[in-house]
Design an enzyme around this catalytic site. Structure first.
Site, PDB file in Angstrom:
ATOM      1  N   PHE A 121       0.764  -1.384  -0.023  1.00 48.61           N
ATOM      2  CA  PHE A 121      -0.138  -0.003  -0.135  1.00 48.61           C
ATOM      3  C   PHE A 121       0.767   1.435  -0.018  1.00 48.61           C
ATOM      4  CE2 PHE A 121      -4.652   0.959   1.210  1.00 48.61           C
ATOM      5  CZ  PHE A 121      -4.910   0.239   0.458  1.00 48.61           C
ATOM      6  N   GLN A 234      -7.707  14.607   3.817  1.00 50.27           N
ATOM      7  CA  GLN A 234      -7.226  13.749   2.926  1.00 50.27           C
ATOM      8  C   GLN A 234      -8.284  13.609   1.735  1.00 50.27           C
ATOM      9  OE1 GLN A 234      -6.432   9.157   3.174  1.00 50.27           O
ATOM     10  NE2 GLN A 234      -4.784  10.147   3.521  1.00 50.27           N
ATOM     11  N   HIS A 236      -8.644  11.381  -1.356  1.00 51.27           N
ATOM     12  CA  HIS A 236      -8.094  10.010  -1.568  1.00 51.27           C
ATOM     13  C   HIS A 236      -7.888  10.514  -3.219  1.00 51.27           C
ATOM     14  CE1 HIS A 236      -7.649   6.043  -2.711  1.00 51.27           C
ATOM     15  NE2 HIS A 236      -7.781   5.635  -1.753  1.00 51.27           N
ATOM     16  N   LEU A 250     -14.984   4.967  -4.021  1.00 56.92           N
ATOM     17  CA  LEU A 250     -13.572   4.693  -3.961  1.00 56.92           C
ATOM     18  C   LEU A 250     -13.053   3.699  -4.737  1.00 56.92           C
ATOM     19  CD1 LEU A 250     -12.038   6.793  -1.957  1.00 56.92           C
ATOM     20  CD2 LEU A 250     -11.800   4.796  -0.349  1.00 56.92           C
ATOM     21  N   GLU A 253      -6.694   1.574  -2.897  1.00 57.82           N
ATOM     22  CA  GLU A 253      -5.564   1.522  -3.123  1.00 57.82           C
ATOM     23  C   GLU A 253      -4.944   0.205  -3.395  1.00 57.82           C
ATOM     24  OE1 GLU A 253      -2.024   3.863  -0.714  1.00 57.82           O
ATOM     25  OE2 GLU A 253      -3.872   4.585  -0.584  1.00 57.82           O
ATOM     26  N   ARG A 309      -0.945   9.439  -0.372  1.00 60.19           N
ATOM     27  CA  ARG A 309      -2.261   9.797  -1.003  1.00 60.19           C
ATOM     28  C   ARG A 309      -2.037  11.312  -1.428  1.00 60.19           C
ATOM     29  NH1 ARG A 309      -6.618   6.422   2.667  1.00 60.19           N
ATOM     30  NH2 ARG A 309      -6.257   4.505   1.665  1.00 60.19           N
ATOM     31  N   HIS A 375     -12.148  12.290   1.572  1.00 61.50           N
ATOM     32  CA  HIS A 375     -11.902  10.706   1.865  1.00 61.50           C
ATOM     33  C   HIS A 375     -11.876  10.669   3.633  1.00 61.50           C
ATOM     34  CE1 HIS A 375     -11.264   6.793   2.071  1.00 61.50           C
ATOM     35  NE2 HIS A 375     -10.307   6.388   2.441  1.00 61.50           N
ATOM     36  N   ARG A 410      -2.381  10.580   6.242  1.00 63.42           N
ATOM     37  CA  ARG A 410      -2.613   9.281   6.718  1.00 63.42           C
ATOM     38  C   ARG A 410      -2.165   8.403   5.760  1.00 63.42           C
ATOM     39  NH1 ARG A 410      -6.179   5.469   5.984  1.00 63.42           N
ATOM     40  NH2 ARG A 410      -7.907   6.595   5.018  1.00 63.42           N
TER      41      ARG A 410
END
Length: 609
Positions: A121, A234, A236, A250, A253, A309, A375, A410
């Protein structure tokens, strides 16, 4: 006099996602009588939308991984603004929480030798995400819910909390209402845990579901709790932008972790041109090297699609702004040309099925058109790193509504393990606090009556405004003026808009009865949404730099002045919100060495205790 029903609990948990359920379990284990309130139904929490996995340095795929590497990755991804003690607690405990879920019945994907499998990730140095295909959040909720029900939680479903109740400066319960019937409910409690999730619905384009209106942030702030890092939102990088039937949904990832690549309208894989200086040397410079890494070559460097991200989201926006975007304002995410159809269906079953059913899009045959979508919020209620206690006695917070762990940005996969690590800590501490409170449950009857009158006001205001129109205006203006790219004049304009909306939010009109009345629900949501929107904008104005999830067009670079400052949003006695800059907690030298390690080999178990 409006009637209401009263419930008494030692610990009241507001929210039934991963953090709330784990807090409830921990409190019950400590002997507390626990009530859980959820706006929706059990099993319908937004946690189920976290698909790719939960990060924990278990070392099942790469034995070199350990808590120190995870600690370093998390601080580096967060721009070193994280609370270092929270990060240490989290990275050390996450593996135990994953194994605990397995003991309670979670069915994780396995490695060939039978261990819990872990996938790549963004921002993680090693494959670290324990996963269940691409529906990990659903499995986490299923497991926690089954365990909590078996332990005997008292669940109040389809119930919205309108205000926290206080006595002598401490939180002693909450006032809410049943969304089905409109009946008011008073929860008397010796401790309250907020686990209400995020605030994405204050933006027009978001992956967040309808419940995520920022309730917990505002409820806490209104009783005097500090908020921290609220500027860091954030976006995304890979939310669907086309077709319309799946817009905002979404794309995990995990698609990039399994080999998916980002391309612009010219067919170019543009992330190779967007590696920030601080990540130079860690990411592949050629497609050949990136592919070798995906195939398990330990000497190769990671694909640039697995950057953090914030970096990927801004890179997509750059391609769009410079005329190389997809037809609907995004970029192409292609796994179809990279992996066989059977592999995609096995590794990413939810992605395949949902886009086929909802958008008639076959991801095994064609690329997805994706772009940034709101997100997650890195900031939240400021809590003690060990107990999750706020600065208000009797009030605790865990999960997305709590700040401090993630800093400026994050890492993907850190959210699900955050929920169970700090949900457990919050539930334990709340139960211990409650056990020390002697005497009977008490709330101020006058306070309850005043809040009920407030909540009913829209029914008695026939000339008031339409709450749906107000919410549409709030979301559109926040998207325009305080979205992924910010600028001082627009932020100041948004503050003026919010001041106006705040007055109007208290002058709404709804008709009909209280049962199943979405107009009434929206009117009350708006009162909280404008409060938290103001906190986001104030913090964004104060941080005159770009860092992590906060990007300023007028201050495009990181500024050392802000590198060691958290912004605290504090409510004054007259109800106004103010920004206070505070220095980061000092990190011990041995932990700093781990955080700043250049070579992962330095982070063997010989470094630090």
């Amino acid at each position: 006099m409006e009637s209401y029903t009263t419930y008494d609990y030692d610990v009241l948990v507001i929210g039934a996602g991963g953090a709330g359920l784990r807090a409830a379990i921990a409190a019950i284990e400590k002997g507390a009588r626990v009530g859980v309130v959820t706006k929706s139904l059990l099993g319908k929490a937004h946690t189920v939308m976290a698909e790719g996995g939960m990060a924990a340095a278990m070392g099942n795929v790469r034995s070199e991984d350990n808590w120190k590497v995870h600690f370093r990755d998390t601080l580096k991804g967060g721009g070193m603004l994280n609370n270092w003690k929270m990060v240490e607690n989290y990275t050390k405990e996450a593996p135990d929480r994953v194994r605990e879920l397995e003991q309670w019945g979670a069915v994780f994907d396995r490695t060939p030798d039978g261990k819990i499998n872990q996938r790549n990730f963004g921002g993680h140095s090693y494959p670290r995400l324990a996963h269940v295909g691409d529906r990990t959040g659903l499995e986490l909720i299923r497991t926690l819910q089954d365990h909590a029900v078996k332990m005997g939680i008292n669940a109040h479903m389809e119930t919205t909390i309108y205000r926290l109740l206080t006595e002598g400066g401490a939180v002693v319960g909450a006032l809410g209402f049943n969304r089905q019937t409109g009946e008011f409910l008073v929860f008397r409690a010796k401790a309250v845990v907020l686990a209400t999730g995020g605030l994405g619905r204050i933006y027009q384009i978001t992956s967040n579901s309808w419940e995520c209106t920022g309730d917990g942030f505002s409820l806490a702030s209104m009783v005097g709790a500090d908020l921290i890092d609220m500027e860091f939102i954030q976006f995304h990088p890979t939310g669907m932008v086309w077709p319309p039937s799946v817009m905002g949904i979404l794309v995990t990832e995990g698609v990039r972790g399994e080999g998916g690549v980002l391309k612009n309208s010219e067919g170019k894989r543009f992330m190779f041109d967007n590696v920030p200086e601080r990540y130079k040397g860690e990411f592949a410079e050629t497609e050949e090297e990136a592919e070798r890494w995906l195939q398990g070559d330990r000497n190769a460097r990671r694909p640039p699609e697995l950057l953090t991200r914030d970096v990927v989201a801004r890179a997509i926006r750059k391609e769009v702004n410079e005329g190389r975007g997809s037809p609907h304002g995004g970029a192409y995410l292609d796994i179809a040309s990279r992996r066989p159809a059977d592999y995609i269906k096995k590794k990413l079953p939810s992605m395949y099925h949902q886009f086929m059913k909802l958008g008639n899009l076959d991801i095994t045959k064609e690329p997805m058109e994706v772009g940034p979508t709101c997100h997650y919020v890195m900031g939240g209620i400021r809590v003690d790193p060990d107990t999750q206690a706020t600065n208000v006695p009797g009030l605790y917070a865990a999960g997305e509504v709590a700040g401090g762990l993630h800093g400026a940005n994050r890492l993907g996969g850190n959210s699900l393990s955050d929920l169970v690590v700090f949900g457990r800590r919050a539930g334990m501490a709340a139960a211990e606090y409650a056990a020390k409170q002697t005497g009977s449950y008490q709330v101020d009857e006058a306070q309850v009556r005043a809040y009920i009158a407030e909540a009913l006001q829209p029914f008695n205001n026939p000339q008031g405004e339409n709450p749906f129109a107000l919410m549409k205006e709030l979301r559109a203006t926040m998207q325009k003026n305080a979205g992924i790219m910010r600028e001082e004049n627009e932020l100041k304009t948004q503050l003026e808009i919010l001041a106006n909306l705040k007055k109007r939010a208290w002058n709404t009109s709804v008709s009909g009865g209280r049962a199943y009345n979405p107009g009434w629900h929206t009117a009350l949501d708006m009162r909280l949404m404008v409060e938290i929107s103001e906190a986001v904008v104030l913090a964004a104005l104060a941080r005159k730099e770009s860092r992590g999830g906060h990007a300023r067009l007028d201050y495009p670079d990181p500024d050392p002045t802000f590198a060691k400052l958290n912004h605290i949003i504090r409510r004054s006695s007259d109800g106004t919100l103010n920004v206070v800059a505070e220095p980061l907690p000092e990190m011990p030298e041995d932990r700093r060495k781990i955080a700043e390690a250049k070579d992962l080999k330095e982070l063997s178990d010989k470094v630090g205790a």
